[in-house]
Every structure is written in C-alpha cells, then in structure tokens.
Design an enzyme around this catalytic site. Structure first.
Site, PDB file in Angstrom:
ATOM      1  N   SER A  29     -18.362 -10.340  -3.485  1.00 26.30           N
ATOM      2  CA  SER A  29     -18.116 -10.002  -4.884  1.00 26.30           C
ATOM      3  C   SER A  29     -17.585  -8.574  -4.906  1.00 26.30           C
ATOM      4  CB  SER A  29     -19.432 -10.100  -5.659  1.00 26.30           C
ATOM      5  OG  SER A  29     -19.275  -9.605  -6.966  1.00 26.30           O
ATOM      6  N   LYS A  50     -14.399 -12.880  -4.663  1.00 26.84           N
ATOM      7  CA  LYS A  50     -14.653 -12.917  -6.117  1.00 26.84           C
ATOM      8  C   LYS A  50     -14.329 -11.553  -6.693  1.00 26.84           C
ATOM      9  CE  LYS A  50     -18.989 -12.602  -8.642  1.00 26.84           C
ATOM     10  NZ  LYS A  50     -20.366 -13.129  -8.721  1.00 26.84           N
ATOM     11  N   LYS A  56     -14.530  -9.003  -9.838  1.00 24.40           N
ATOM     12  CA  LYS A  56     -15.111  -8.689 -11.143  1.00 24.40           C
ATOM     13  C   LYS A  56     -13.946  -8.410 -12.083  1.00 24.40           C
ATOM     14  CE  LYS A  56     -19.563  -8.831 -10.448  1.00 24.40           C
ATOM     15  NZ  LYS A  56     -20.437  -9.716 -11.241  1.00 24.40           N
ATOM     16  N   ASP A  65     -15.295 -13.053 -12.073  1.00 29.16           N
ATOM     17  CA  ASP A  65     -16.576 -12.998 -12.794  1.00 29.16           C
ATOM     18  C   ASP A  65     -16.469 -11.955 -13.895  1.00 29.16           C
ATOM     19  OD1 ASP A  65     -19.177 -12.900 -13.677  1.00 29.16           O
ATOM     20  OD2 ASP A  65     -20.067 -12.384 -11.738  1.00 29.16           O
ATOM     21  N   GLU A  84     -16.325 -17.114 -13.751  1.00 26.40           N
ATOM     22  CA  GLU A  84     -17.772 -17.034 -13.956  1.00 26.40           C
ATOM     23  C   GLU A  84     -18.092 -16.312 -15.267  1.00 26.40           C
ATOM     24  OE1 GLU A  84     -19.524 -15.455 -10.387  1.00 26.40           O
ATOM     25  OE2 GLU A  84     -21.481 -15.148 -11.333  1.00 26.40           O
ATOM     26  N   ASP A 140     -23.531 -18.248 -14.977  1.00 32.09           N
ATOM     27  CA  ASP A 140     -24.499 -17.405 -14.262  1.00 32.09           C
ATOM     28  C   ASP A 140     -25.564 -17.009 -15.290  1.00 32.09           C
ATOM     29  OD1 ASP A 140     -25.883 -15.258 -13.140  1.00 32.09           O
ATOM     30  OD2 ASP A 140     -24.136 -14.167 -12.438  1.00 32.09           O
ATOM     31  N   LYS A 170     -29.379 -17.876  -9.164  1.00 33.04           N
ATOM     32  CA  LYS A 170     -29.963 -16.609  -8.710  1.00 33.04           C
ATOM     33  C   LYS A 170     -31.475 -16.734  -8.818  1.00 33.04           C
ATOM     34  CE  LYS A 170     -26.214 -13.439  -9.878  1.00 33.04           C
ATOM     35  NZ  LYS A 170     -25.664 -12.582 -10.940  1.00 33.04           N
ATOM     36  N   GLY A 196     -25.777 -13.063  -6.038  1.00 30.13           N
ATOM     37  CA  GLY A 196     -26.417 -11.878  -5.477  1.00 30.13           C
ATOM     38  C   GLY A 196     -26.664 -10.857  -6.562  1.00 30.13           C
TER      39      GLY A 196
HETATM   40  O1  OSB Z   1     -22.827 -11.335 -11.968  1.00 24.55           O
HETATM   41  O2  OSB Z   1     -22.971 -11.911  -9.945  1.00 24.55           O
HETATM   42  C1  OSB Z   1     -23.120 -11.049 -10.816  1.00 24.55           C
HETATM   43  C2  OSB Z   1     -24.274  -7.784  -9.192  1.00 24.55           C
HETATM   44  C3  OSB Z   1     -25.140  -7.311 -10.158  1.00 24.55           C
HETATM   45  C4  OSB Z   1     -25.299  -8.017 -11.322  1.00 24.55           C
HETATM   46  C5  OSB Z   1     -24.605  -9.207 -11.510  1.00 24.55           C
HETATM   47  C6  OSB Z   1     -23.756  -9.713 -10.548  1.00 24.55           C
HETATM   48  C7  OSB Z   1     -23.567  -8.957  -9.377  1.00 24.55           C
HETATM   49  C8  OSB Z   1     -22.643  -9.338  -8.327  1.00 24.55           C
HETATM   50  C9  OSB Z   1     -22.915  -8.759  -6.970  1.00 24.55           C
HETATM   51  O3  OSB Z   1     -21.648  -9.998  -8.499  1.00 24.55           O
HETATM   52  C10 OSB Z   1     -23.248  -9.778  -5.963  1.00 24.55           C
HETATM   53  C11 OSB Z   1     -23.743  -9.125  -4.709  1.00 24.55           C
HETATM   54  O4  OSB Z   1     -22.903  -8.798  -3.870  1.00 24.55           O
HETATM   55  O5  OSB Z   1     -24.966  -8.930  -4.551  1.00 24.55           O
HETATM   56 MG    MG Z   2     -22.104 -13.320 -12.136  1.00 25.17          MG
END
Ligand code: OSB
Ligand code: MG
Length: 374
Positions: A135, A161, A163, A188, A213, A238, A262, A290
């Site tokens: 991510s 992925k 952001k 995402d 996402e 999510d 999660k 994550g």
């Molecule tokens: O939306 O998946 C998410 C991190 C913090 C809060 C939300 C998210 C995330 C990530 C990071 O996308 C995923 C990771 O590498 O731990």
């Molecule tokens: Mg997410």
C-alpha cells in the site's frame, strides 16, 4: 486457562517514512501491546487503532482506556479456554473492536502455543505461503511515487495499491499505467469522495484497476451499491465492514465485489473468520488489510491470510518497509516472488524482542486477577 496477568504497554515506534492517506499523515506510531501471562506461556496482541480517530472512531488513547478499565479486568476475571470465547465475554462492551481484538488475538496466540501448533493451523489456514502486495501512501510528487513503485516491483510485490483522493487520482493512475500497462494495480480512497464525484470515480474504469477500495463514506453500504452498479471496476469495502452481518448486507446489496478483512476493525480472529466464511460461501474474494502494524500484529495478519478465501494479495508486507528495528525475530521478509513463508513453530511463529519492547515502552499497566482471600 488461568490468566495470571495482563501487561498492557504503549510503545512509540517511528515509521521509516511518513505514510499519507486521504485522512492525514502518520509519522510515528503509538502502538498498544498486550502481553497475557497464562500457566507459564505468554500470548501477545497488538492494538491497530491509529493515533487519531481518523480511520475509525478508535484511537490509541480510547483503546488504552477501554483496555485498562473494561476489557483486561473482565478477561482476568473470566479465564477463557479459547480465543473463540472472547466475543461472548466482551459482548457487553459496545464498539471498540480494535481494543477487543488486542486481547482476543493474544488468547488465540496462547491457545495455539498450549496446543503446540502454529496459529495459522489453529485458525484453519491452508496455505504455506501468502501472496503480498504493498500500500503506497500519497507522495509529494508523481516522479517520487514512480520510483517507489519501481523499487517495490523489483522487490517482488504482486500488487501495488495507491492511496488516492481528489487531486491525486486519475493523473497518477494514467502515469503509472503508461509506465506499467500490465501490473496488478488498485487504489484506496479511505472515504475521500462523495456521490457528486460519481462520474469522476466511474472514470477510474479506464485504468483496469483490480479494485477501488472504500471510495465513499466510511459507514455506507447503499451509495456504494449505487456506485458499483455503474462501474466495471470492483468496489472493495474496508471501513464499512465490522462483522459478518455487515459483510452479508454488503454482498446482498452488491455494495462491493471484494472485501478487505482487518483483524482490528472486525474485533479479532473470531469475527474475521466469520466474515471470511460468509464471503467464501458467496464467492466473494477477500484479502488481509494492514494498519501499519509492528511485528506482533503483522504475525497475526500473516496467520489469518492462510485461510482459503484469502486469494488476493494482502497489505501484509516486510517489516523493513515500516520500521528500522521491528520488535520480532526474525523480521517478516518477503521473497523475490512476493510471498511470505508461513512459520511452522507453535503460536505466532516469531520471537518477541523483549529488550527492544522494554526500551520502546512509554507507559505500562499490569492487571491481575483479584487475589482470593480465604
Ligand atoms: O485503509 O488500508 C487502509 C493504513 C492505515 C489506515 C488505513 C489503511 C492503511 C493502509 C496501510 O493502507 C497498509 C499497511 O501497509 O499496513
Ligand atoms: Mg483501506
């Protein structure tokens, strides 16, 4: 099992690099760990709440309060036999899933150790390796993002992925797709868009994304279903999914075609397995999300990802992407094929580095069962 003591700690762990999402930037993690002592064994749990209540309502501080004053005293008083007993024990505490998961997951860890089997096996896992994605946070510029993608692809990661948010989306996708027409790519939004952006989001279809996402509100099902009807790209939920009933509602309403699971967001392994099973029975692929976890939470994510329905690469990646010094030994590493090998020793399968944990601890509270006075 008799619970002798629960030690709760808050650790300060700086991230290797800032992580920016549509809701803000994280530079330093404030991580709560639970260490549950039971009959000579120690189970570990990690709280995945963020430093501020921006991903969900919980934060490190709210979780600390609920753990110290509500959940840990309840757990030491009850002595559960199985991780699966925890949801019933904690039922009277509303909400606060990340706080609840911290203790429940530590009990599952203890149970696996007591049985002498890997946590992945106790959970019903079927994989010996899991596929990994990364991510990537919002970057100061597109060239910086491109060089990070280049590095992660070279490391072997199977899915990138991105952001995204208004102003960091189609132009970014275009530049990435021009350079890498064939990679598995997703995005995402962490709820950054509104229904008025419908046409704009629908234009993401041009980039052949594996999924988008959580584009809309963090608590929404209905408007995601409206959006999904007019998009080819699968929506993945999510933030909206807190339990099996949410997953059933989302699948039934066609709010999504993929679910991110999660552990913290759903309150622990029991509910994560229930969401997984509901999705598997209905042909909906899932993957493990994550939350910038330390090695403890990461090892739980790895075990969960071995379940049959986790067919898509998760946001479960190498320790070194987050922390220069992780609190487990060995660190989590990802092979050049973009996989993590599942440990075969009892419990989580990674040792904890007690010395380092002690050094990073900024607050600590011990909860013991009330001594029975004869
Ligand atoms: O939306 O998946 C998410 C991190 C913090 C809060 C939300 C998210 C995330 C990530 C990071 O996308 C995923 C990771 O590498 O731990
Ligand atoms: Mg997410």
């Amino acid at each position: 099992m008799r619970i002798d003591a629960i030690i709760l700690r808050e650790l300060h762990m700086p991230l290797v690099r800032p992580f920016e999402t549509s809701f803000g930037v994280t530079r330093n993690r404030r991580i709560i760990l639970a260490e549950i002592h039971s009959e000579g064994l120690i189970g570990w749990g990690e709280c995945t709440a963020g430093e501020r209540p921006h991903f969900s309502a919980e934060s490190t501080d709210t979780a600390w309060q609920v753990l110290v004053n509500e959940l840990a005293p309840k757990l030491v008083a009850e002595s559960p036999e199985h991780g699966g007993d925890c949801p019933r024990l904690f039922y009277s505490v509303r909400g606060n899933p990340m706080a609840r998961a911290t203790l429940e997951n530590a009990i599952w860890d203890l149970e696996a150790q007591r049985e002498g089997i890997p946590l992945s096996i106790l959970l019903g896992g079927v994989r010996e390796t899991i596929p990994c994605g990364v991510s990537l946070g919002i970057q100061p510029s597109i060239p910086e993002l491109l060089s990070i993608i280049e590095r992660e692809l070279a490391a072997g990661y199977q899915r990138i992925k991105l952001k995204c948010k208004p102003g960091w989306d189609v132009e970014v996708f275009e530049r990435v797709r021009n350079r890498w027409p064939d990679i598995t790519l997703s995005c995402d939004a962490n709820s950054a868009y509104r229904l008025r952006d419908e046409d704009h989001i629908a234009s993401f279809d041009a980039f052949d994304l594996l999924m988008i996402e959580q584009p809309l509100w963090h608590d929404d099902f209905y408007f995601h279903s409206v959006l999904q009807k007019r998009m080819n790209t699968p929506i993945c939920l999510d933030e909206s999914i807190h339990n099996r009933r949410d997953a059933l509602a989302a699948i039934e309403m066609e709010s999504c075609r993929i679910i991110n699971i999660k552990l913290g967001r759903v309150g622990g392994f029991s509910e994560a397995i229930a969401v997984h099973n509901a999705a598997l029975e209905r042909g909906i692929p899932v993957w493990c999300g994550g939350m910038l976890e330390s090695g403890i939470g990461r090892s739980h994510n790895i075990a969960l990802s071995t379940l049959e329905g986790f067919t898509l690469p998760g946001d479960v990646s190498a320790s070194a992407r987050y922390f220069t010094d992780d609190i487990i030994e060995p660190k989590v590493i990802v092979s050049p094929r973009g996989e993590i090998a599942i440990p075969d020793s009892p419990g989580r399968g990674y040792e904890v580095r007690s010395d380092l944990i002690e050094k990073l601890t900024v607050r600590k509270e011990t909860i013991r069962a009330m001594a029975l006075v004869a």
